[in-house]
Design a protein around this motif. Structure first.
Motif, PDB file in Angstrom:
ATOM      1  N   GLN A  19       0.849  -1.180   0.000  1.00 34.65           N
ATOM      2  CA  GLN A  19       0.000   0.000   0.000  1.00 34.65           C
ATOM      3  C   GLN A  19       0.890   1.237   0.000  1.00 34.65           C
ATOM      4  O   GLN A  19       2.111   1.150   0.035  1.00 34.65           O
ATOM      5  CB  GLN A  19      -0.932   0.012   1.206  1.00 34.65           C
ATOM      6  N   GLY A  20       0.275   2.401  -0.095  1.00 33.40           N
ATOM      7  CA  GLY A  20       1.021   3.646  -0.088  1.00 33.40           C
ATOM      8  C   GLY A  20       0.693   4.515  -1.284  1.00 33.40           C
ATOM      9  O   GLY A  20      -0.306   4.308  -1.981  1.00 33.40           O
ATOM     10  N   TYR A  21       1.562   5.477  -1.554  1.00 31.29           N
ATOM     11  CA  TYR A  21       1.309   6.443  -2.615  1.00 31.29           C
ATOM     12  C   TYR A  21       1.618   5.850  -3.979  1.00 31.29           C
ATOM     13  O   TYR A  21       2.622   5.148  -4.149  1.00 31.29           O
ATOM     14  CB  TYR A  21       2.160   7.697  -2.402  1.00 31.29           C
ATOM     15  N   ARG A  22       0.750   6.112  -4.951  1.00 32.93           N
ATOM     16  CA  ARG A  22       0.935   5.668  -6.335  1.00 32.93           C
ATOM     17  C   ARG A  22       1.209   6.893  -7.197  1.00 32.93           C
ATOM     18  O   ARG A  22       0.307   7.678  -7.467  1.00 32.93           O
ATOM     19  CB  ARG A  22      -0.329   4.946  -6.844  1.00 32.93           C
ATOM     20  N   HIS A  23       2.468   7.063  -7.590  1.00 30.05           N
ATOM     21  CA  HIS A  23       2.841   8.315  -8.253  1.00 30.05           C
ATOM     22  C   HIS A  23       2.235   8.436  -9.643  1.00 30.05           C
ATOM     23  O   HIS A  23       2.011   9.559 -10.121  1.00 30.05           O
ATOM     24  CB  HIS A  23       4.362   8.446  -8.313  1.00 30.05           C
ATOM     25  N   VAL A  24       1.956   7.335 -10.303  1.00 31.27           N
ATOM     26  CA  VAL A  24       1.346   7.421 -11.624  1.00 31.27           C
ATOM     27  C   VAL A  24      -0.109   7.862 -11.510  1.00 31.27           C
ATOM     28  O   VAL A  24      -0.566   8.759 -12.224  1.00 31.27           O
ATOM     29  CB  VAL A  24       1.454   6.076 -12.371  1.00 31.27           C
ATOM     30  N   GLN A  25      -0.835   7.270 -10.597  1.00 29.71           N
ATOM     31  CA  GLN A  25      -2.252   7.603 -10.437  1.00 29.71           C
ATOM     32  C   GLN A  25      -2.481   8.852  -9.591  1.00 29.71           C
ATOM     33  O   GLN A  25      -3.611   9.318  -9.477  1.00 29.71           O
ATOM     34  CB  GLN A  25      -2.999   6.428  -9.791  1.00 29.71           C
ATOM     35  N   LEU A  26      -1.415   9.377  -8.985  1.00 33.00           N
ATOM     36  CA  LEU A  26      -1.530  10.550  -8.115  1.00 33.00           C
ATOM     37  C   LEU A  26      -2.560  10.302  -7.012  1.00 33.00           C
ATOM     38  O   LEU A  26      -3.426  11.129  -6.732  1.00 33.00           O
ATOM     39  CB  LEU A  26      -1.900  11.805  -8.909  1.00 33.00           C
ATOM     40  N   ALA A  27      -2.470   9.151  -6.388  1.00 37.15           N
ATOM     41  CA  ALA A  27      -3.426   8.774  -5.358  1.00 37.15           C
ATOM     42  C   ALA A  27      -2.740   7.876  -4.341  1.00 37.15           C
ATOM     43  O   ALA A  27      -1.663   7.331  -4.576  1.00 37.15           O
ATOM     44  CB  ALA A  27      -4.628   8.059  -5.977  1.00 37.15           C
ATOM     45  N   SER A  28      -3.400   7.717  -3.208  1.00 35.20           N
ATOM     46  CA  SER A  28      -2.857   6.920  -2.124  1.00 35.20           C
ATOM     47  C   SER A  28      -3.804   5.771  -1.791  1.00 35.20           C
ATOM     48  O   SER A  28      -5.026   5.947  -1.778  1.00 35.20           O
ATOM     49  CB  SER A  28      -2.662   7.800  -0.881  1.00 35.20           C
ATOM     50  N   VAL A  29      -3.239   4.603  -1.531  1.00 40.40           N
ATOM     51  CA  VAL A  29      -3.989   3.420  -1.119  1.00 40.40           C
ATOM     52  C   VAL A  29      -3.475   3.002   0.255  1.00 40.40           C
ATOM     53  O   VAL A  29      -2.317   2.625   0.397  1.00 40.40           O
ATOM     54  CB  VAL A  29      -3.814   2.257  -2.112  1.00 40.40           C
ATOM     55  N   ILE A  30      -4.343   3.090   1.270  1.00 38.19           N
ATOM     56  CA  ILE A  30      -3.953   2.736   2.627  1.00 38.19           C
ATOM     57  C   ILE A  30      -5.056   1.864   3.235  1.00 38.19           C
ATOM     58  O   ILE A  30      -6.073   1.596   2.600  1.00 38.19           O
ATOM     59  CB  ILE A  30      -3.693   3.989   3.495  1.00 38.19           C
ATOM     60  N   THR A  31      -4.849   1.409   4.454  1.00 38.97           N
ATOM     61  CA  THR A  31      -5.858   0.607   5.151  1.00 38.97           C
ATOM     62  C   THR A  31      -5.995   1.122   6.576  1.00 38.97           C
ATOM     63  O   THR A  31      -5.059   1.687   7.140  1.00 38.97           O
ATOM     64  CB  THR A  31      -5.478  -0.882   5.189  1.00 38.97           C
ATOM     65  N   ARG A  32      -7.169   0.909   7.162  1.00 39.75           N
ATOM     66  CA  ARG A  32      -7.363   1.306   8.555  1.00 39.75           C
ATOM     67  C   ARG A  32      -6.686   0.293   9.461  1.00 39.75           C
ATOM     68  O   ARG A  32      -6.622  -0.909   9.177  1.00 39.75           O
ATOM     69  CB  ARG A  32      -8.849   1.416   8.898  1.00 39.75           C
ATOM     70  N   TYR A  33      -6.188   0.754  10.580  1.00 40.35           N
ATOM     71  CA  TYR A  33      -5.508  -0.115  11.531  1.00 40.35           C
ATOM     72  C   TYR A  33      -6.491  -1.101  12.159  1.00 40.35           C
ATOM     73  O   TYR A  33      -7.607  -0.737  12.529  1.00 40.35           O
ATOM     74  CB  TYR A  33      -4.848   0.730  12.628  1.00 40.35           C
ATOM     75  N   GLY A  34      -6.061  -2.345  12.293  1.00 37.97           N
ATOM     76  CA  GLY A  34      -6.841  -3.357  12.994  1.00 37.97           C
ATOM     77  C   GLY A  34      -7.272  -4.493  12.098  1.00 37.97           C
ATOM     78  O   GLY A  34      -6.920  -4.553  10.907  1.00 37.97           O
ATOM     79  N   ARG A  35      -8.034  -5.408  12.662  1.00 35.61           N
ATOM     80  CA  ARG A  35      -8.529  -6.565  11.914  1.00 35.61           C
ATOM     81  C   ARG A  35      -9.553  -6.095  10.891  1.00 35.61           C
ATOM     82  O   ARG A  35     -10.611  -5.563  11.252  1.00 35.61           O
ATOM     83  CB  ARG A  35      -9.169  -7.567  12.865  1.00 35.61           C
ATOM     84  N   LEU A  36      -9.267  -6.314   9.620  1.00 39.23           N
ATOM     85  CA  LEU A  36     -10.150  -5.831   8.563  1.00 39.23           C
ATOM     86  C   LEU A  36     -11.369  -6.727   8.375  1.00 39.23           C
ATOM     87  O   LEU A  36     -12.306  -6.344   7.671  1.00 39.23           O
ATOM     88  CB  LEU A  36      -9.376  -5.713   7.253  1.00 39.23           C
ATOM     89  N   SER A  37     -11.366  -7.882   8.997  1.00 41.65           N
ATOM     90  CA  SER A  37     -12.555  -8.740   8.942  1.00 41.65           C
ATOM     91  C   SER A  37     -13.568  -8.355  10.017  1.00 41.65           C
ATOM     92  O   SER A  37     -14.695  -8.859  10.025  1.00 41.65           O
ATOM     93  CB  SER A  37     -12.161 -10.209   9.112  1.00 41.65           C
ATOM     94  N   ASP A  38     -13.178  -7.476  10.927  1.00 36.86           N
ATOM     95  CA  ASP A  38     -14.043  -7.047  12.030  1.00 36.86           C
ATOM     96  C   ASP A  38     -14.403  -5.579  11.820  1.00 36.86           C
ATOM     97  O   ASP A  38     -13.519  -4.714  11.823  1.00 36.86           O
ATOM     98  CB  ASP A  38     -13.302  -7.218  13.360  1.00 36.86           C
TER      99      ASP A  38
END
Length: 309
Positions: free
Chosen positions: A87-106
């Motif tokens: 995850q992180g910054y995508r310089h080609v798309q000029l956008a960021s992909v991140i996730t919220r902290y914790g269990r993503l199934s909950d």
């Protein structure tokens, strides 16, 4: 070249690397939070980082509607946060992909203020990636990034500096220097917000380690014992990042900057943002002699120009 970049940005999907994760825009996510203290964490942090980055030369932040946050996952062991893989910054798309902290199934936020603080760190971090100077060139029909911040690549694609050895305790790699400088800014902002709001007293186990990481207060002893459970891989990634980036960058600042390491850090970040390395190279020349920057960082394999040329 501009039309090739635009075409790629229009067609490149941001979430292909995470087919099991559902994403939301950061501003949508913040709007849905019922936890007012968590909202206050991000509000105060966003105001603080805007002022700090303006001082360093960055007058516009990464638009909040260019930040995609993974909020749920169908994988039972998915654990989100700053150290979630790929995850992180995508310089080609000029956008960021991140996730919220914790269990993503909950869907529950077990520590809403830490979730907000971790998102603040990620956002502050990617604002600097977004705002760093960059140049592109057309090479064999492909658009390649030839310069990013204070780093360059020659026509053969070789980076200005060599990779650090695996057991290095300091760095002479410009990629690590820029990543370390970027995250030091982000963690400093997170730490100031945490101190203002007294979060240290409200974060409990098992989230204390992540809180120390987010605020830049990890100690080597924090990784002496194993941490089993769903977050184990996340904590392993945290340890790798701290040892490979954070600790190396701090050691570099101490070795190279001495009593002026704060000034050196500021010059690095300003040069990354503006693309003008004269302040940084001049400081190094006065301290270490003429052409200090290439003597410290340049790889023998690199064939392109030095910064400022």
């Amino acid at each position: 070249m501009a039309h090739l970049l635009a075409a790629h940005r229009a067609t490149a999907a941001l979430d292909r690397a995470h087919p099991h994760v559902t994403f939301s825009l950061l501003h949508w996510l913040l709007d849905t939070w019922a936890d007012e203290p968590a909202r206050e964490v991000f509000r105060q942090g966003a105001s603080l980082l805007a002022g700090r980055y303006r001082q360093l030369g960055l007058n516009q932040l990464l638009p909040i509607d260019r930040v995609w946050v993974g909020v749920r996952s169908t994988q039972a062991d998915a654990f989100g946060g700053f150290h979630h893989p790929n995850q992180g910054y995508r310089h080609v798309q000029l956008a960021s992909v991140i996730t919220r902290y914790g269990r993503l199934s909950d869907p529950r936020l077990t520590s809403p203020e830490l979730v907000a603080l971790d998102l603040l760190r990620s956002y502050a971090h990617d604002c600097l990636h977004w705002g760093s100077f960059r140049e592109y060139r057309l090479q064999e029909g492909r658009v390649v990034r030839s310069r990013y911040g204070i780093n360059r690549r020659d026509p053969q694609g070789r980076s200005y500096s060599e990779r650090d050895k695996d057991d290095a305790v300091s760095t002479r790699n410009l990629g690590i220097v820029m990543e370390g400088a970027t995250d030091q800014e982000a963690r400093t902002i997170a730490a100031e917000v945490a101190d203002r709001l007294g979060l240290a007293e409200r974060i409990t186990e098992p989230d204390r380690l992540a809180f120390s990481d987010t605020t830049g207060r990890l100690e080597p002893s924090d990784f002496d014992s194993a941490h089993p459970g769903v977050a184990a891989r996340f904590q392993l990634a945290m340890a790798g990042y701290e040892q490979g980036v954070g600790m190396r960058y701090r050691r570099f600042l101490a070795e190279t900057g001495g009593t002026e390491e704060a000034a050196l850090h500021g010059l690095i970040v300003s040069a990354m943002i503006g693309g003008d390395v004269s302040g940084l190279t001049g400081w190094l020349d006065r301290r270490y002699g003429a052409r200090a920057f290439p003597r410290i960082f340049r790889s023998p394999a690199y064939t392109g120009p030095d910064p400022g040329e």
